[in-house]
Design a protein around this motif. Structure first.
Motif, PDB file in Angstrom:
ATOM      1  N   SER A  92       0.814  -1.217   0.000  1.00  0.00           N
ATOM      2  CA  SER A  92       0.000   0.000   0.000  1.00  0.00           C
ATOM      3  C   SER A  92       0.848   1.268   0.000  1.00  0.00           C
ATOM      4  N   TYR A  93       1.977   1.243   0.701  1.00  0.00           N
ATOM      5  CA  TYR A  93       2.796   2.463   0.773  1.00  0.00           C
ATOM      6  C   TYR A  93       3.306   2.889  -0.607  1.00  0.00           C
ATOM      7  N   GLU A  94       3.352   1.983  -1.559  1.00  0.00           N
ATOM      8  CA  GLU A  94       3.788   2.329  -2.915  1.00  0.00           C
ATOM      9  C   GLU A  94       2.787   3.229  -3.631  1.00  0.00           C
ATOM     10  N   LEU A  95       1.594   3.360  -3.078  1.00  0.00           N
ATOM     11  CA  LEU A  95       0.565   4.200  -3.681  1.00  0.00           C
ATOM     12  C   LEU A  95       0.656   5.652  -3.222  1.00  0.00           C
ATOM     13  N   GLU A  96       1.435   5.912  -2.190  1.00  0.00           N
ATOM     14  CA  GLU A  96       1.557   7.277  -1.676  1.00  0.00           C
ATOM     15  C   GLU A  96       2.101   8.201  -2.760  1.00  0.00           C
ATOM     16  N   GLY A  97       1.440   9.348  -2.896  1.00  0.00           N
ATOM     17  CA  GLY A  97       1.875  10.335  -3.880  1.00  0.00           C
ATOM     18  C   GLY A  97       1.372  10.066  -5.290  1.00  0.00           C
ATOM     19  N   ARG A  98       0.672   8.972  -5.491  1.00  0.00           N
ATOM     20  CA  ARG A  98       0.105   8.655  -6.800  1.00  0.00           C
ATOM     21  C   ARG A  98      -1.324   9.161  -6.854  1.00  0.00           C
ATOM     22  N   SER A  99      -1.915   9.127  -8.026  1.00  0.00           N
ATOM     23  CA  SER A  99      -3.334   9.458  -8.132  1.00  0.00           C
ATOM     24  C   SER A  99      -4.067   8.248  -8.685  1.00  0.00           C
ATOM     25  N   GLY A 100      -5.309   8.114  -8.268  1.00  0.00           N
ATOM     26  CA  GLY A 100      -6.121   7.018  -8.781  1.00  0.00           C
ATOM     27  C   GLY A 100      -6.261   7.082 -10.284  1.00  0.00           C
ATOM     28  N   GLU A 101      -6.327   8.305 -10.807  1.00  0.00           N
ATOM     29  CA  GLU A 101      -6.484   8.492 -12.248  1.00  0.00           C
ATOM     30  C   GLU A 101      -5.259   7.995 -13.021  1.00  0.00           C
ATOM     31  N   TYR A 156     -11.923   2.367  -6.705  1.00  0.00           N
ATOM     32  CA  TYR A 156     -11.113   1.550  -5.799  1.00  0.00           C
ATOM     33  C   TYR A 156      -9.666   2.046  -5.757  1.00  0.00           C
ATOM     34  N   PHE A 157      -9.147   2.489  -6.889  1.00  0.00           N
ATOM     35  CA  PHE A 157      -7.792   3.035  -6.913  1.00  0.00           C
ATOM     36  C   PHE A 157      -7.714   4.314  -6.092  1.00  0.00           C
ATOM     37  N   ARG A 158      -8.723   5.179  -6.231  1.00  0.00           N
ATOM     38  CA  ARG A 158      -8.762   6.412  -5.441  1.00  0.00           C
ATOM     39  C   ARG A 158      -8.813   6.093  -3.942  1.00  0.00           C
ATOM     40  N   LEU A 159      -9.649   5.125  -3.579  1.00  0.00           N
ATOM     41  CA  LEU A 159      -9.754   4.705  -2.188  1.00  0.00           C
ATOM     42  C   LEU A 159      -8.425   4.163  -1.681  1.00  0.00           C
ATOM     43  N   ALA A 160      -7.765   3.356  -2.479  1.00  0.00           N
ATOM     44  CA  ALA A 160      -6.484   2.759  -2.076  1.00  0.00           C
ATOM     45  C   ALA A 160      -5.429   3.837  -1.847  1.00  0.00           C
ATOM     46  N   VAL A 161      -5.368   4.825  -2.718  1.00  0.00           N
ATOM     47  CA  VAL A 161      -4.409   5.918  -2.558  1.00  0.00           C
ATOM     48  C   VAL A 161      -4.728   6.698  -1.282  1.00  0.00           C
ATOM     49  N   TYR A 162      -5.997   6.988  -1.064  1.00  0.00           N
ATOM     50  CA  TYR A 162      -6.386   7.710   0.148  1.00  0.00           C
ATOM     51  C   TYR A 162      -5.940   6.952   1.401  1.00  0.00           C
ATOM     52  N   PRO A 200      -7.529   6.237   8.326  1.00  0.00           N
ATOM     53  CA  PRO A 200      -8.460   6.946   7.438  1.00  0.00           C
ATOM     54  C   PRO A 200      -9.724   7.354   8.183  1.00  0.00           C
ATOM     55  N   GLU A 201     -10.336   8.430   7.720  1.00  0.00           N
ATOM     56  CA  GLU A 201     -11.605   8.861   8.298  1.00  0.00           C
ATOM     57  C   GLU A 201     -12.692   7.891   7.841  1.00  0.00           C
ATOM     58  N   PRO A 202     -13.535   7.431   8.752  1.00  0.00           N
ATOM     59  CA  PRO A 202     -14.571   6.461   8.376  1.00  0.00           C
ATOM     60  C   PRO A 202     -15.475   6.924   7.225  1.00  0.00           C
ATOM     61  N   ALA A 203     -15.796   8.204   7.175  1.00  0.00           N
ATOM     62  CA  ALA A 203     -16.665   8.702   6.111  1.00  0.00           C
ATOM     63  C   ALA A 203     -16.010   8.591   4.739  1.00  0.00           C
ATOM     64  N   MET A 204     -14.689   8.612   4.715  1.00  0.00           N
ATOM     65  CA  MET A 204     -13.961   8.545   3.447  1.00  0.00           C
ATOM     66  C   MET A 204     -13.826   7.117   2.925  1.00  0.00           C
ATOM     67  N   LEU A 205     -14.273   6.140   3.688  1.00  0.00           N
ATOM     68  CA  LEU A 205     -14.176   4.747   3.273  1.00  0.00           C
ATOM     69  C   LEU A 205     -15.377   4.294   2.452  1.00  0.00           C
ATOM     70  N   GLU A 206     -16.328   5.195   2.245  1.00  0.00           N
ATOM     71  CA  GLU A 206     -17.498   4.869   1.428  1.00  0.00           C
ATOM     72  C   GLU A 206     -17.148   5.024  -0.050  1.00  0.00           C
ATOM     73  N   LEU A 207     -17.390   3.980  -0.829  1.00  0.00           N
ATOM     74  CA  LEU A 207     -17.050   4.031  -2.254  1.00  0.00           C
ATOM     75  C   LEU A 207     -17.798   5.112  -3.008  1.00  0.00           C
ATOM     76  N   SER A 208     -18.993   5.468  -2.528  1.00  0.00           N
ATOM     77  CA  SER A 208     -19.776   6.517  -3.197  1.00  0.00           C
ATOM     78  C   SER A 208     -18.991   7.831  -3.226  1.00  0.00           C
ATOM     79  N   HIS A 209     -18.168   8.061  -2.235  1.00  0.00           N
ATOM     80  CA  HIS A 209     -17.342   9.270  -2.214  1.00  0.00           C
ATOM     81  C   HIS A 209     -16.310   9.265  -3.345  1.00  0.00           C
TER      82      HIS A 209
END
Length: 95
Positions: free
Chosen positions: A40-49, A69-75, A82-91
Protein backbone atom coordinates in the motif's frame (compact mmCIF):
# COMPACT_ATOMS: atom_id res chain seq x y z
CA UNK A 1 -17.91 -21.85 -18.42
CA UNK A 2 -18.70 -25.56 -18.07
CA UNK A 3 -20.82 -26.27 -14.99
CA UNK A 4 -18.30 -28.70 -13.49
CA UNK A 5 -15.33 -26.34 -13.70
CA UNK A 6 -14.59 -24.37 -10.54
CA UNK A 7 -13.78 -20.70 -10.76
CA UNK A 8 -10.12 -20.09 -10.03
CA UNK A 9 -9.38 -18.23 -6.85
CA UNK A 10 -6.81 -15.44 -7.01
CA UNK A 11 -4.87 -16.24 -3.86
CA UNK A 12 -2.13 -13.72 -4.66
CA UNK A 13 -4.68 -10.91 -4.72
CA UNK A 14 -6.54 -12.22 -1.67
CA UNK A 15 -3.30 -12.38 0.33
CA UNK A 16 -2.01 -9.03 -0.89
CA UNK A 17 -1.47 -5.98 1.27
CA UNK A 18 -4.26 -4.26 -0.69
CA UNK A 19 -6.92 -6.51 0.80
CA UNK A 20 -6.30 -4.79 4.15
CA UNK A 21 -7.89 -1.69 2.68
CA UNK A 22 -11.54 -1.52 3.79
CA UNK A 23 -14.07 -2.29 1.03
CA UNK A 24 -11.34 -3.30 -1.45
CA UNK A 25 -12.46 -5.90 -3.93
CA UNK A 26 -10.27 -8.69 -5.22
CA UNK A 27 -10.39 -7.45 -8.83
CA UNK A 28 -8.97 -4.08 -7.79
CA UNK A 29 -6.23 -5.73 -5.73
CA UNK A 30 -5.37 -7.90 -8.76
CA UNK A 31 -5.22 -4.80 -10.95
CA UNK A 32 -2.78 -3.09 -8.57
CA UNK A 33 -0.63 -6.23 -8.50
CA UNK A 34 -0.69 -6.25 -12.31
CA UNK A 35 0.74 -2.73 -12.22
CA UNK A 36 3.72 -4.02 -10.26
CA UNK A 37 2.57 -2.72 -6.89
CA UNK A 38 2.99 -5.00 -3.87
CA UNK A 39 2.43 -2.78 -0.87
CA UNK A 40 0.00 0.00 0.00
CA UNK A 41 2.80 2.46 0.77
CA UNK A 42 3.79 2.33 -2.91
CA UNK A 43 0.57 4.20 -3.68
CA UNK A 44 1.56 7.28 -1.68
CA UNK A 45 1.87 10.33 -3.88
CA UNK A 46 0.11 8.66 -6.80
CA UNK A 47 -3.33 9.46 -8.13
CA UNK A 48 -6.12 7.02 -8.78
CA UNK A 49 -6.48 8.49 -12.25
CA UNK A 50 -2.85 7.84 -13.21
CA UNK A 51 -3.05 4.28 -11.87
CA UNK A 52 -6.22 3.67 -13.86
CA UNK A 53 -4.65 5.14 -17.01
CA UNK A 54 -1.67 2.80 -16.58
CA UNK A 55 -3.99 -0.14 -16.04
CA UNK A 56 -6.02 0.72 -19.14
CA UNK A 57 -2.82 0.37 -21.16
CA UNK A 58 -2.59 -3.22 -19.93
CA UNK A 59 -6.32 -3.95 -20.12
CA UNK A 60 -8.08 -1.61 -22.56
CA UNK A 61 -11.49 -2.95 -21.50
CA UNK A 62 -10.88 -2.31 -17.80
CA UNK A 63 -13.95 -1.83 -15.65
CA UNK A 64 -14.35 1.93 -15.01
CA UNK A 65 -15.45 1.06 -11.45
CA UNK A 66 -11.81 0.26 -10.66
CA UNK A 67 -11.04 3.99 -10.64
CA UNK A 68 -13.04 4.42 -7.42
CA UNK A 69 -11.11 1.55 -5.80
CA UNK A 70 -7.79 3.03 -6.91
CA UNK A 71 -8.76 6.41 -5.44
CA UNK A 72 -9.75 4.70 -2.19
CA UNK A 73 -6.48 2.76 -2.08
CA UNK A 74 -4.41 5.92 -2.56
CA UNK A 75 -6.39 7.71 0.15
CA UNK A 76 -5.87 4.85 2.61
CA UNK A 77 -2.16 4.71 1.82
CA UNK A 78 -1.77 8.42 2.56
CA UNK A 79 -4.05 8.73 5.61
CA UNK A 80 -3.37 6.63 8.69
CA UNK A 81 -5.91 6.11 10.14
CA UNK A 82 -8.46 6.95 7.44
CA UNK A 83 -11.61 8.86 8.30
CA UNK A 84 -14.57 6.46 8.38
CA UNK A 85 -16.67 8.70 6.11
CA UNK A 86 -13.96 8.55 3.45
CA UNK A 87 -14.18 4.75 3.27
CA UNK A 88 -17.50 4.87 1.43
CA UNK A 89 -17.05 4.03 -2.25
CA UNK A 90 -19.78 6.52 -3.20
CA UNK A 91 -17.34 9.27 -2.21
CA UNK A 92 -14.74 7.99 -4.69
CA UNK A 93 -17.12 7.42 -7.63
CA UNK A 94 -17.34 11.12 -8.45
CA UNK A 95 -16.56 12.26 -12.01
Amino acid sequence: MPPNKKKETDYAALNSDFMRIPKMKVEAARALLSLGMKYSYELEGRSGESLFADYKKLKPNADPELLAYFRLAVYCAEHKPPEPAMLELSHWRKN
